[in-house]
Motif scaffolding. Sequence first.
Motif, short mmCIF file in Angstrom:
data_model
loop_
_atom_site.label_atom_id
_atom_site.label_comp_id
_atom_site.label_asym_id
_atom_site.label_seq_id
_atom_site.Cartn_x
_atom_site.Cartn_y
_atom_site.Cartn_z
N ASP A 70 -2.10 13.31 0.98
CA ASP A 70 -2.33 13.45 2.42
C ASP A 70 -2.01 12.19 3.21
OD1 ASP A 70 -3.14 16.07 2.26
OD2 ASP A 70 -5.24 15.57 1.96
N MET A 71 -1.88 11.06 2.55
CA MET A 71 -1.63 9.81 3.27
C MET A 71 -0.25 9.27 2.96
SD MET A 71 -5.27 7.82 3.16
CE MET A 71 -4.76 6.67 4.41
N LEU A 72 0.48 9.00 4.02
CA LEU A 72 1.77 8.33 3.94
C LEU A 72 1.59 6.98 4.61
CD1 LEU A 72 4.84 8.48 3.30
CD2 LEU A 72 5.13 9.47 5.59
N CYS A 73 2.02 5.93 3.95
CA CYS A 73 1.81 4.58 4.46
C CYS A 73 3.09 3.76 4.35
CB CYS A 73 0.73 3.86 3.67
SG CYS A 73 -0.83 4.75 3.54
N PHE A 74 3.21 2.80 5.24
CA PHE A 74 4.24 1.78 5.13
C PHE A 74 3.52 0.47 4.91
CE2 PHE A 74 6.50 5.16 7.17
CZ PHE A 74 7.74 5.10 6.56
N VAL A 75 3.89 -0.22 3.85
CA VAL A 75 3.21 -1.45 3.47
C VAL A 75 4.23 -2.58 3.53
CG1 VAL A 75 1.85 -2.61 1.70
CG2 VAL A 75 1.68 -0.12 1.95
N TYR A 112 9.25 -7.43 1.93
CA TYR A 112 9.52 -6.05 1.53
C TYR A 112 8.76 -5.09 2.43
CZ TYR A 112 11.31 -8.18 -2.70
OH TYR A 112 12.03 -8.95 -3.56
N VAL A 113 9.35 -3.94 2.64
CA VAL A 113 8.66 -2.81 3.26
C VAL A 113 8.72 -1.69 2.23
CG1 VAL A 113 8.63 -1.11 5.11
CG2 VAL A 113 9.28 -3.47 5.60
N ILE A 114 7.57 -1.15 1.88
CA ILE A 114 7.53 -0.05 0.93
C ILE A 114 6.90 1.17 1.58
CG2 ILE A 114 7.59 -1.50 -1.14
CD1 ILE A 114 4.60 -1.19 -1.42
N LYS A 115 7.44 2.33 1.23
CA LYS A 115 6.91 3.62 1.69
C LYS A 115 6.10 4.17 0.54
CE LYS A 115 8.57 8.06 3.47
NZ LYS A 115 9.81 8.80 3.80
N VAL A 116 4.84 4.50 0.83
CA VAL A 116 3.88 4.84 -0.21
C VAL A 116 3.17 6.14 0.12
CG1 VAL A 116 1.74 4.04 -1.31
CG2 VAL A 116 3.49 2.38 -0.67
N VAL A 117 2.92 6.96 -0.91
CA VAL A 117 2.06 8.13 -0.75
C VAL A 117 0.82 7.95 -1.61
CG1 VAL A 117 3.84 9.80 -0.14
CG2 VAL A 117 3.28 9.44 -2.53
N VAL A 118 -0.33 8.30 -1.04
CA VAL A 118 -1.60 8.30 -1.76
C VAL A 118 -2.39 9.52 -1.30
CG1 VAL A 118 -1.74 5.81 -2.18
CG2 VAL A 118 -2.65 6.75 -0.05
N SER A 144 0.22 0.00 7.11
CA SER A 144 0.18 0.90 8.26
C SER A 144 0.09 2.32 7.75
CB SER A 144 1.44 0.76 9.12
OG SER A 144 1.54 -0.54 9.65
N ILE A 145 -0.89 3.06 8.23
CA ILE A 145 -1.07 4.46 7.85
C ILE A 145 -0.35 5.33 8.87
CG2 ILE A 145 -2.74 6.32 7.52
CD1 ILE A 145 -4.75 4.13 6.67
N VAL A 146 0.45 6.27 8.40
CA VAL A 146 1.18 7.17 9.28
C VAL A 146 0.21 8.21 9.83
CG1 VAL A 146 3.00 8.93 9.38
CG2 VAL A 146 3.36 6.82 8.06
#
Length: 163
Positions: A70-75, A112-118, A144-146
């Motif tokens: 449910d969570m998409l984030c950019f770190v 770095y910028v990483i796209k993450v799902v949790v 940052s949480i989308v």
Amino acid sequence: MDYPNLKPLDELDRRIVRTLQADGRISNVELARRVSLSPPAVHARIRRLEEQGYITGYRGMVQREYLGYDMLCFVHVGTALNSPEQIGEVRSALAEIPEVLECHHVTGDFDYVIKVVVRNRQDLDHFVVNKLAAIAGIDRINTSIVLTEVKNTTQIPVVSNTD
């Protein structure tokens, strides 16, 4: 960038690439019909596009929420690294984390910028504390949480060289 061994795409190649990006499961016969070529000619062009590296694969797009993510984030990740070996170790470590969908080495305040799902906040906390912060050389993390995913595509614009 200049790729001297790459054959430029003609209009038929561009139409094939655009169609395959929109529907990678299209049959060769239907694709041939849409681009007004014979199926063997389309097959030969697709094979050439694959061999040259224009087409790198075919993937199924998955709805992450249906799988519980449910969570998409950019770190944004900052490092304190002094050698190419250390940089390579961080890159390898980031690439091995299953939750990391994309990892980009960037300019600016972070490295770095990483796209993450949790799945949820607890998983995000575990990801940041136990996976990211545990990587030697990482010294800053900004998450940052989308809130709303406005656009999500893998389709690259395929235009002619004159556009």
